[in-house]
Design an enzyme around this catalytic site. Structure first.
Site, short mmCIF file in Angstrom:
data_model
loop_
_atom_site.label_atom_id
_atom_site.label_comp_id
_atom_site.label_asym_id
_atom_site.label_seq_id
_atom_site.Cartn_x
_atom_site.Cartn_y
_atom_site.Cartn_z
N SER A 1 4.70 0.01 -31.80
CA SER A 1 4.75 1.25 -32.84
C SER A 1 5.52 0.82 -34.03
O SER A 1 6.60 0.63 -33.94
CB SER A 1 5.37 2.66 -32.13
N HIS B 1 -1.00 2.97 -34.66
CA HIS B 1 -1.04 1.81 -33.94
C HIS B 1 -2.65 1.34 -34.35
O HIS B 1 -3.63 2.23 -34.35
CB HIS B 1 -1.78 2.04 -32.28
N HIS C 1 -2.63 2.22 -24.39
CA HIS C 1 -1.58 2.92 -23.50
C HIS C 1 -2.05 3.64 -22.27
O HIS C 1 -3.03 4.17 -22.40
CB HIS C 1 -0.68 3.82 -24.38
N TYR D 1 -0.85 6.25 -21.28
CA TYR D 1 -1.02 7.74 -21.33
C TYR D 1 -2.08 8.35 -22.27
O TYR D 1 -2.36 9.39 -22.34
CB TYR D 1 0.48 8.21 -22.17
N GLU D 2 -2.83 7.33 -22.72
CA GLU D 2 -4.16 7.67 -23.60
C GLU D 2 -5.13 8.11 -22.50
O GLU D 2 -6.28 8.48 -22.93
CB GLU D 2 -4.51 6.62 -24.59
N ALA E 1 8.37 -0.01 -29.39
CA ALA E 1 9.35 0.96 -29.70
C ALA E 1 9.98 1.52 -28.42
O ALA E 1 9.20 1.77 -27.46
CB ALA E 1 8.79 2.09 -30.59
N MET F 1 7.14 3.50 -23.17
CA MET F 1 5.88 3.75 -22.55
C MET F 1 5.00 2.70 -22.53
O MET F 1 3.59 2.98 -22.54
CB MET F 1 5.27 5.16 -23.18
N SER F 2 5.23 1.48 -22.32
CA SER F 2 4.24 0.21 -22.58
C SER F 2 4.84 -1.03 -21.81
O SER F 2 5.80 -0.65 -20.81
CB SER F 2 3.96 -0.05 -23.90
N ASN G 1 15.22 5.46 -31.41
CA ASN G 1 16.06 6.57 -31.14
C ASN G 1 16.84 6.46 -29.98
O ASN G 1 16.71 5.45 -29.32
CB ASN G 1 14.74 7.90 -30.83
N HIS H 1 7.97 11.89 -32.46
CA HIS H 1 7.31 10.48 -33.08
C HIS H 1 7.44 10.04 -34.22
O HIS H 1 7.59 8.95 -34.48
CB HIS H 1 5.72 10.79 -32.45
N1 HPA Z 1 11.01 7.38 -24.66
C1 HPA Z 1 10.00 6.84 -24.18
N2 HPA Z 1 9.05 6.09 -25.13
C2 HPA Z 1 9.76 5.96 -26.21
C3 HPA Z 1 11.21 6.33 -26.50
C4 HPA Z 1 11.57 7.22 -25.86
O1 HPA Z 1 12.74 7.83 -26.19
N3 HPA Z 1 11.33 6.24 -27.97
C5 HPA Z 1 10.23 5.28 -28.15
N4 HPA Z 1 9.25 5.18 -27.13
#
Ligand code: HPA
Length: 271
Positions: free
Chosen positions: A26, A59, A81, A83-84, A111, A208-209, A232, A244
């Protein structure tokens, strides 16, 4: 999805066998755009049988075959992903294809949220290891030959690549953190209680990847490196909600440093 048809299509359309595949996470996809603009050969995923177009903002959905620092690479802009709602075999299908195409190494980028309070937003982190919190494993099912049924994961992120990454960062005057990435499905971000629990488990970053791809890349016998862009601080560390948008902005802000590190990594990669 990985299939002999997809592999055949890739073999037909790829202009060369890359030495290295780089999966761009990302906010880090700008690298692929600039490479594609400079004599790269773009191949949308949708040109491979069984591959849908990725859906998440930020993406892309293509492979770019190009030279980076004089070496043949394939850049993957966008990933599938879990989650998709994509089936796990699709999530890891690019790794199967790279392995079977003859790619020797994969650099997985993402990310991530930082758990380690010593880390700061915008910093890059080389993955030293991971914790699989997806609740599943991409190798479940009949073994995909000729990989081992029970592959060793004790050095999943190649130690020589990590040393090389640190040397590159030092030469560039960059801080490169190193730590454990905990991967989970998402798409909800974590709760503060989960983040406290994950810190106890030894995680430095969460995302998440990457974990399923790293496992399958090793199963394919490829060498793996991983870099997280710490976009973050994880939930509950700062007194503010996660968005996001901030993740994408932090990725964009880190993009030039990230690209410089990746270029240095590719240049004299010990393959
Ligand atoms: N948590 C999960 N996935 C992420 C985060 C997070 O804080 N930041 C970027 N992808």
């Amino acid at each position: 999805m990985y299939s002999s048809e997809a592999l055949q299509a890739l073999k037909t359309k790829a202009p060369f066998v890359p030495e290295l595949a780089i999966v761009l996470g990302s906010g880090l996809g700008a690298f692929a755009e600039s490479a594609a603009a400079q004599a790269g050969r773009s191949l949308p995923f949708t040109e491979l049988p069984g591959f849908p177009a990725p859906t998440v903002a930020g993406h892309g959905g293509k492979l770019v075959f190009c030279e980076v620092e004089g070496r043949k690479v394939v850049l993957q802009a966008g990933r599938f992903h879990f989650y998709e709602g994509h089936p796990m075999p699709l999530v890891v299908a690019p790794m199967r294809l790279y392995g079977r195409l003859g790619v020797k190494a994969v650099l997985l980028t993402n990310a991530a949220g930082a758990l380690n309070p010593a880390f700061s937003v915008g910093e890059l982190m080389a993955l030293s290891d991971h914790i699989n919190f997806f609740g599943t494993n991409p190798l479940i099912g009949p073994n995909v030959e000729p990989g081992p049924r029970f592959p060793d994961m004790s050095a999943i992120y190649d130690p020589a690549f990590r040393t090389h990454l640190q040397a590159c960062a030092q030469r560039l005057g960059q801080t490169l953190r190193e730590g454990v990435y905990l991967g989970l499905t998402g798409p909800s971000y974590e709760t503060p209680a989960e983040i406290r629990a994950f810190r106890t488990l030894g995680a430095d970053a969460v995302g998440m990847s990457t974990v399923p791809e790293a496992i399958v890349a090793r199963h394919e016998g490829m060498r793996v490196a991983g870099i997280s862009c710490l976009c973050n601080m994880a939930a509950g560390i700062l007194p503010q909600p996660l968005t996001h948008k901030e993740v994408l902005e932090a990725g964009a802000a880190a993009a030039s440093r990230f690209e410089a590190l990746v270029r240095a990594f590719v240049k004299d990669l010990p393959l």
